[in-house]
Design a protein around this motif. Structure first.
Motif, PDB file in Angstrom:
ATOM      1  N   SER A  91       0.831  -1.211   0.000  1.00  7.70           N
ATOM      2  CA  SER A  91       0.000   0.000   0.000  1.00  7.70           C
ATOM      3  C   SER A  91       0.860   1.255   0.000  1.00  7.70           C
ATOM      4  CB  SER A  91      -0.920   0.005   1.230  1.00  7.70           C
ATOM      5  OG  SER A  91      -1.766  -1.123   1.230  1.00  7.70           O
ATOM      6  N   ALA A 149       3.880   1.562  -1.196  1.00  7.78           N
ATOM      7  CA  ALA A 149       4.500   1.703  -2.515  1.00  7.78           C
ATOM      8  C   ALA A 149       3.519   2.320  -3.511  1.00  7.78           C
ATOM      9  CB  ALA A 149       4.978   0.343  -3.015  1.00  7.78           C
ATOM     10  N   ILE A 150       2.271   1.899  -3.437  1.00 12.21           N
ATOM     11  CA  ILE A 150       1.245   2.446  -4.325  1.00 12.21           C
ATOM     12  C   ILE A 150       1.019   3.926  -4.028  1.00 12.21           C
ATOM     13  CG2 ILE A 150      -1.199   2.337  -4.955  1.00 12.21           C
ATOM     14  CD1 ILE A 150      -1.055  -0.694  -4.435  1.00 12.21           C
ATOM     15  N   ALA A 164       3.178   5.996  -2.633  1.00 11.29           N
ATOM     16  CA  ALA A 164       4.373   6.731  -3.041  1.00 11.29           C
ATOM     17  C   ALA A 164       4.338   7.006  -4.544  1.00 11.29           C
ATOM     18  CB  ALA A 164       5.623   5.942  -2.681  1.00 11.29           C
ATOM     19  N   PHE A 165       3.845   6.045  -5.318  1.00 10.83           N
ATOM     20  CA  PHE A 165       3.746   6.237  -6.767  1.00 10.83           C
ATOM     21  C   PHE A 165       2.701   7.298  -7.097  1.00 10.83           C
ATOM     22  CE2 PHE A 165       1.816   5.177 -10.869  1.00 10.83           C
ATOM     23  CZ  PHE A 165       2.936   5.210 -11.690  1.00 10.83           C
ATOM     24  N   ILE A 166       1.575   7.260  -6.380  1.00 12.69           N
ATOM     25  CA  ILE A 166       0.485   8.200  -6.642  1.00 12.69           C
ATOM     26  C   ILE A 166       0.900   9.634  -6.306  1.00 12.69           C
ATOM     27  CG2 ILE A 166      -1.840   8.899  -5.930  1.00 12.69           C
ATOM     28  CD1 ILE A 166      -2.497   5.943  -5.544  1.00 12.69           C
ATOM     29  N   ARG A 193       3.957  10.906  -6.107  1.00 13.80           N
ATOM     30  CA  ARG A 193       5.327  11.229  -6.521  1.00 13.80           C
ATOM     31  C   ARG A 193       5.453  12.649  -7.067  1.00 13.80           C
ATOM     32  NH1 ARG A 193       2.782   8.630 -10.447  1.00 13.80           N
ATOM     33  NH2 ARG A 193       3.157   9.147 -12.639  1.00 13.80           N
ATOM     34  N   GLU A 194       4.305  13.254  -7.520  1.00 13.86           N
ATOM     35  CA  GLU A 194       4.370  14.606  -8.064  1.00 13.86           C
ATOM     36  C   GLU A 194       4.740  15.633  -7.005  1.00 13.86           C
ATOM     37  OE1 GLU A 194       0.034  13.752  -7.003  1.00 13.86           O
ATOM     38  OE2 GLU A 194       1.673  12.740  -8.055  1.00 13.86           O
ATOM     39  N   THR A 211       8.328  17.194  -7.281  1.00 12.64           N
ATOM     40  CA  THR A 211       8.691  17.869  -8.521  1.00 12.64           C
ATOM     41  C   THR A 211       9.478  19.152  -8.255  1.00 12.64           C
ATOM     42  OG1 THR A 211       6.618  19.102  -8.551  1.00 12.64           O
ATOM     43  CG2 THR A 211       6.656  16.970  -9.708  1.00 12.64           C
ATOM     44  N   TYR A 245      17.319   4.155  -7.522  1.00 15.06           N
ATOM     45  CA  TYR A 245      17.118   2.861  -8.177  1.00 15.06           C
ATOM     46  C   TYR A 245      17.497   1.718  -7.242  1.00 15.06           C
ATOM     47  CZ  TYR A 245      16.422   5.266 -12.625  1.00 15.06           C
ATOM     48  OH  TYR A 245      15.931   6.062 -13.623  1.00 15.06           O
ATOM     49  N   GLY A 263      14.690   1.269  -4.801  1.00 12.18           N
ATOM     50  CA  GLY A 263      13.562   0.605  -5.443  1.00 12.18           C
ATOM     51  C   GLY A 263      13.806  -0.881  -5.614  1.00 12.18           C
TER      52      GLY A 263
END
Length: 247
Positions: free
Chosen positions: A100, A102-103, A105-107, A109-110, A113, A219, A222
């Motif tokens: 959860s 990881a999901i 963090a991906f959502i 990630r903006e 910026t 990387y 990840g």
């Protein structure tokens, strides 16, 4: 034959839990490093609760994996069904929580910026006012990485000066080149730098410099996270197989 299979299962269970133990130790160490915050990144993103909380989640996950790896090894060696069942249920919860995270963090990630950091810098930065935590942290980052602002010196044109400053658009002292990249390092030519002589200024923005510096580590982190999830999945499978094989 069944005894050999059980022994093999115990060995594999111990091996996987040993890797979980090491993975937990790595996450625990990384979480402590972020919280101790040697270069001040925590304060830079303090306005973002998600990033601030993430460090403590990583620390908690690392501590739990560290403990679970140890308990899993003990359960495999002693063939304790209760301990194995506890291990399976607990690591399943951690697996789902990490997935959860990881999901999420991906959502989100903006939030990392260039625009986000530029906006925060212009909103909270107070130039050479080291009594302000945010400003002091940014100054430390700019000195450490020999950079200036998020995009470059132009980021400071819209930021007001302290009352005693004589120049309206001078860059902060932290953007001036130093012989050694630390607060104790001597300036190459502070006067010319503050007058606007680009030869004695750090012109590159911190976003690009830091991104290039940490690209390899991102990387690596990840890959480590994927590896930990895979190990946890296999550990749950072996734990249940061993649980079923114990008489």
């Amino acid at each position: 034959m069944e005894g050999d299979c059980l022994s093999c299962m115990k060995y594999l269970m111990f091996l996987f839990n040993f890797f979980i133990f090491l993975g937990g130790a790595c996450l625990l160490g990384l979480g402590i490093w972020v919280i101790v915050d040697p270069t001040g990144f925590r304060e830079i993103v303090a306005a973002n609760p998600l990033l601030f909380t993430g460090a403590y989640i990583m620390l908690a996950m690392g501590a739990m994996l560290f403990l679970l790896g140890f308990l899993g090894c003990c359960g495999a060696i002693r063939e304790n069904k209760c301990l194995l069942l506890f291990f399976f249920m607990f690591i399943l919860l951690i697996f789902l929580a990490e997935l959860s995270a990881a999901i999420l963090a991906f959502i989100f990630r903006e939030n990392l910026t260039r625009e986000f950091f530029t906006k925060e810098l212009k909103k909270h930065y107070q130039r050479n006012n080291d009594t302000d935590v945010f400003s002091s942290t940014w100054n430390s980052v700019m000195i450490t990485f020999a950079c200036c602002g998020v995009n470059g010196p132009e980021d400071f044109e819209a930021i007001p000066h302290l009352p005693h400053s004589s120049s309206e658009k001078a860059i902060p002292e932290a953007c001036c080149q130093r012989e050694l990249q630390s607060r104790e390092g001597m300036f190459v030519n502070k006067e010319e730098c503050l007058k606007g002589n680009e030869r004695f200024q750090n012109r590159q923005g911190c976003y690009t410099v830091i991104l290039n510096s940490f690209e390899t580590y991102v990387y690596l982190a990840g890959a480590l996270a994927i590896g930990v999830l895979a190990i946890e999945l296999f550990a749950m499978i072996f734990a249940m197989c061993l649980f079923r094989g114990i008489q």
